[in-house]
Scaffold this motif. Structure first.
Motif, PDB file in Angstrom:
ATOM      1  N   ALA A 158      15.384  -2.597  -0.323  1.00 41.14           N
ATOM      2  CA  ALA A 158      15.502  -1.154  -0.091  1.00 41.14           C
ATOM      3  C   ALA A 158      14.956  -0.859   1.297  1.00 41.14           C
ATOM      4  N   ASN A 159      15.490   0.183   1.921  1.00 44.60           N
ATOM      5  CA  ASN A 159      15.032   0.561   3.261  1.00 44.60           C
ATOM      6  C   ASN A 159      14.535   1.992   3.340  1.00 44.60           C
ATOM      7  N   THR A 160      14.758   2.780   2.300  1.00 47.18           N
ATOM      8  CA  THR A 160      14.283   4.156   2.249  1.00 47.18           C
ATOM      9  C   THR A 160      13.567   4.369   0.916  1.00 47.18           C
ATOM     10  N   LEU A 161      12.836   5.465   0.824  1.00 42.53           N
ATOM     11  CA  LEU A 161      12.132   5.754  -0.422  1.00 42.53           C
ATOM     12  C   LEU A 161      13.117   5.991  -1.558  1.00 42.53           C
ATOM     13  N   ALA A 162      14.210   6.673  -1.271  1.00 39.04           N
ATOM     14  CA  ALA A 162      15.211   6.923  -2.313  1.00 39.04           C
ATOM     15  C   ALA A 162      15.776   5.606  -2.840  1.00 39.04           C
ATOM     16  N   GLU A 163      16.053   4.682  -1.933  1.00 40.77           N
ATOM     17  CA  GLU A 163      16.562   3.374  -2.349  1.00 40.77           C
ATOM     18  C   GLU A 163      15.501   2.609  -3.138  1.00 40.77           C
ATOM     19  N   ALA A 164      14.243   2.713  -2.696  1.00 45.26           N
ATOM     20  CA  ALA A 164      13.156   2.024  -3.386  1.00 45.26           C
ATOM     21  C   ALA A 164      12.987   2.559  -4.807  1.00 45.26           C
ATOM     22  N   VAL A 165      13.081   3.887  -4.973  1.00 44.06           N
ATOM     23  CA  VAL A 165      12.968   4.494  -6.301  1.00 44.06           C
ATOM     24  C   VAL A 165      14.080   3.979  -7.213  1.00 44.06           C
ATOM     25  N   ALA A 166      15.293   3.868  -6.662  1.00 42.28           N
ATOM     26  CA  ALA A 166      16.413   3.360  -7.463  1.00 42.28           C
ATOM     27  C   ALA A 166      16.159   1.925  -7.911  1.00 42.28           C
ATOM     28  N   VAL A 167      15.612   1.102  -6.996  1.00 42.06           N
ATOM     29  CA  VAL A 167      15.310  -0.294  -7.338  1.00 42.06           C
ATOM     30  C   VAL A 167      14.217  -0.355  -8.399  1.00 42.06           C
ATOM     31  N   ILE A 168      13.177   0.478  -8.243  1.00 45.45           N
ATOM     32  CA  ILE A 168      12.076   0.494  -9.207  1.00 45.45           C
ATOM     33  C   ILE A 168      12.588   0.867 -10.596  1.00 45.45           C
ATOM     34  N   ARG A 169      13.422   1.882 -10.669  1.00 41.98           N
ATOM     35  CA  ARG A 169      13.944   2.308 -11.967  1.00 41.98           C
ATOM     36  C   ARG A 169      14.855   1.237 -12.585  1.00 41.98           C
ATOM     37  N   ARG A 170      15.593   0.550 -11.722  1.00 39.01           N
ATOM     38  CA  ARG A 170      16.528  -0.466 -12.217  1.00 39.01           C
ATOM     39  C   ARG A 170      15.818  -1.756 -12.637  1.00 39.01           C
ATOM     40  N   ASP A 171      14.837  -2.158 -11.816  1.00 41.34           N
ATOM     41  CA  ASP A 171      14.204  -3.471 -12.015  1.00 41.34           C
ATOM     42  C   ASP A 171      12.749  -3.379 -12.468  1.00 41.34           C
ATOM     43  N   ARG A 172      12.394  -2.298 -13.119  1.00 43.85           N
ATOM     44  CA  ARG A 172      10.996  -2.063 -13.487  1.00 43.85           C
ATOM     45  C   ARG A 172      10.376  -3.226 -14.269  1.00 43.85           C
ATOM     46  N   ASP A 173      11.198  -3.940 -15.046  1.00 47.30           N
ATOM     47  CA  ASP A 173      10.664  -5.005 -15.886  1.00 47.30           C
ATOM     48  C   ASP A 173      10.363  -6.294 -15.119  1.00 47.30           C
ATOM     49  N   THR A 174      10.916  -6.421 -13.924  1.00 41.60           N
ATOM     50  CA  THR A 174      10.699  -7.655 -13.150  1.00 41.60           C
ATOM     51  C   THR A 174       9.874  -7.440 -11.888  1.00 41.60           C
ATOM     52  N   LEU A 175       9.701  -6.188 -11.483  1.00 38.66           N
ATOM     53  CA  LEU A 175       8.910  -5.905 -10.285  1.00 38.66           C
ATOM     54  C   LEU A 175       7.421  -5.962 -10.591  1.00 38.66           C
ATOM     55  N   ASN A 176       6.613  -6.330  -9.585  1.00 38.12           N
ATOM     56  CA  ASN A 176       5.166  -6.276  -9.762  1.00 38.12           C
ATOM     57  C   ASN A 176       4.537  -5.415  -8.677  1.00 38.12           C
ATOM     58  N   TYR A 177       3.530  -4.675  -9.097  1.00 37.57           N
ATOM     59  CA  TYR A 177       2.816  -3.735  -8.222  1.00 37.57           C
ATOM     60  C   TYR A 177       1.354  -4.163  -8.154  1.00 37.57           C
ATOM     61  N   ALA A 178       0.836  -4.308  -6.945  1.00 37.45           N
ATOM     62  CA  ALA A 178      -0.539  -4.775  -6.756  1.00 37.45           C
ATOM     63  C   ALA A 178      -1.509  -3.599  -6.667  1.00 37.45           C
ATOM     64  N   ASN A 179      -2.711  -3.811  -7.169  1.00 40.23           N
ATOM     65  CA  ASN A 179      -3.785  -2.852  -6.913  1.00 40.23           C
ATOM     66  C   ASN A 179      -5.107  -3.598  -6.824  1.00 40.23           C
ATOM     67  N   GLY A 197      12.056  12.969  -0.682  1.00 41.86           N
ATOM     68  CA  GLY A 197      12.562  13.365  -1.982  1.00 41.86           C
ATOM     69  C   GLY A 197      11.646  13.158  -3.165  1.00 41.86           C
ATOM     70  N   LEU A 198      10.334  12.891  -2.898  1.00 38.93           N
ATOM     71  CA  LEU A 198       9.398  12.660  -3.991  1.00 38.93           C
ATOM     72  C   LEU A 198       8.131  13.499  -3.763  1.00 38.93           C
ATOM     73  N   PRO A 199       8.252  14.836  -3.866  1.00 37.83           N
ATOM     74  CA  PRO A 199       7.122  15.728  -3.541  1.00 37.83           C
ATOM     75  C   PRO A 199       5.907  15.554  -4.438  1.00 37.83           C
ATOM     76  N   ALA A 200       6.087  15.028  -5.650  1.00 38.32           N
ATOM     77  CA  ALA A 200       4.950  14.856  -6.561  1.00 38.32           C
ATOM     78  C   ALA A 200       4.095  13.661  -6.202  1.00 38.32           C
ATOM     79  N   PHE A 201       4.566  12.872  -5.262  1.00 37.34           N
ATOM     80  CA  PHE A 201       3.853  11.645  -4.896  1.00 37.34           C
ATOM     81  C   PHE A 201       3.032  11.887  -3.634  1.00 37.34           C
ATOM     82  N   GLN A 202       1.864  12.539  -3.813  1.00 41.67           N
ATOM     83  CA  GLN A 202       0.976  12.852  -2.692  1.00 41.67           C
ATOM     84  C   GLN A 202      -0.467  12.535  -3.068  1.00 41.67           C
ATOM     85  N   VAL A 203      -1.133  11.759  -2.228  1.00 51.18           N
ATOM     86  CA  VAL A 203      -2.544  11.433  -2.447  1.00 51.18           C
ATOM     87  C   VAL A 203      -3.141  10.924  -1.144  1.00 51.18           C
ATOM     88  N   SER A 204      -4.392  11.265  -0.893  1.00 47.19           N
ATOM     89  CA  SER A 204      -5.110  10.715   0.250  1.00 47.19           C
ATOM     90  C   SER A 204      -6.484  10.266  -0.246  1.00 47.19           C
TER      91      SER A 204
END
Length: 326
Positions: free
Chosen positions: A136-157, A242-249
């Motif tokens: 993905a190259n944009t946030l919209a594209e990334a959101v689409a990938v996350i929704r599609r591949d949620r079961d195989t993607l990993n998120y670090a924290n 396109g993701l106004p609810a995603f705000q944090v500092s």
């Protein structure tokens, strides 16, 4: 107890209030240790080392930064809460100081009453970043990938309660797609795993990602603030994308153990305010996508008010998520 012993005790009690100002006037007389409750190389560590260098010059003493990571920042925090309240052991922590009271139902220390706030330092934007070959190259594209591949993607924290964990909670809520989360002992190690391609996504502070983004080592989709930042002028905000609810500092502050003499806390606050005016520190913060807080916020009083308000803000969010660290 005879009357002579009682008189001696009364005399000592009368002198006790005089001892504290005298000790404060001599402060600091030796090296100060600032505990960062996260791994070396992470964003809070970066802030701590820049601040320690500048504060040390004003105080005329060396300030050593020591990393004590683990358990979402509670291991290092407990160490400071139980330290001698003399100003020689301090804590530099981030927004986790506002979320720990809600995330942890059982702790060996008081996450609020165990500390004296010294002053706020900076409020750092977050960035949503990915490995270089993320499809993905944009946030919209990334959101689409996350929704599609949620079961195989990993998120670090960096563990439950870390800024990266909180940012991830907001992201997954905003896109309505949970991902497998992989906790690390700090964002420094997590970023290394993204650079190697073994981790897909992560939220991290600009102090830890700006240089990697500008070098092309990390792919970036948005900054999580209301406005774009000078250090990353071409990166859109989450709202723009396109993701106004995603705000944090992520804000950072300096703390002393509860019971530290007020005069010592004020001297530390004074040195912090001097540091935040240091042109070298200001320039370095700008390179990392952040700025020092206004001088009025680098005081114990302003810090406490801000801290209490943020505790109240995050409590319902954490309770709604139903994720606790214990």
């Amino acid at each position: 107890m005879n009357r002579f012993a009682r008189r001696a005790l009364l005399a000592l009690a009368a002198l006790a209030p005089l001892a504290t100002p005298a000790a404060a006037q001599q402060f600091p007389g030796r090296t100060i240790t600032v505990i960062v409750p996260f791994a070396a190389g992470g964003p809070t560590d970066t802030v701590a080392r820049l601040v320690a260098e500048s504060m040390g010059r004003d105080l005329g003493q060396t300030i050593v930064v020591e990393n004590a990571g683990g358990a979402g920042g509670t291991i290092g925090s407990q160490r400071v809460a139980s330290a001698r309240p003399d100003g020689y052991t301090l804590l530099l922590h981030h927004i986790g100081m506002a979320t720990t009271p809600s995330l942890y139902r059982r702790l060996a220390y008081d996450p609020v009453g165990g500390f004296e706030p010294v002053g706020l330092i900076t409020e750092v934007p977050m960035t949503l970043v990915a490995k270089k070959d993320f499809p993905a190259n944009t946030l919209a594209e990334a959101v689409a990938v996350i929704r599609r591949d949620r079961d195989t993607l990993n998120y670090a924290n960096a563990g439950i309660g870390a800024a990266s964990h909180l940012c991830g909670l907001l992201l997954m809520k905003a896109v309505d797609a949970p991902m497998t989360t992989v906790p690390f002992r700090g964002t420094g190690p997590a970023i290394q795993e993204i650079l190697t391609g073994r981790i897909d996504l992560m939220c991290d502070q600009t102090t830890n990602t700006t240089e990697q983004i500008n070098s092309g080592a990390l792919k970036v989709f948005s900054v999580t603030t209301e406005a774009r930042i000078p250090a990353l002028p071409n990166v859109p905000t989450s709202a723009e994308a396109g993701l106004p609810a995603f705000q944090v500092s992520v804000w950072h502050g300096l703390y002393a153990p509860k019971g530290t003499p007020a005069a010592v806390t004020q001297r530390l606050s004074q040195a912090l305010q001097v540091a935040l005016r240091d042109p070298k520190l200001v320039a370095r913060f700008a390179d990392l996508g952040t700025v020092p807080v206004p001088q009025a916020q680098a005081t114990p009083e302003a810090h406490r008010a801000f801290w209490m308000a943020d505790i109240a803000k995050w409590k319902p969010i954490i309770q709604a998520a139903g994720q606790y660290a214990d």
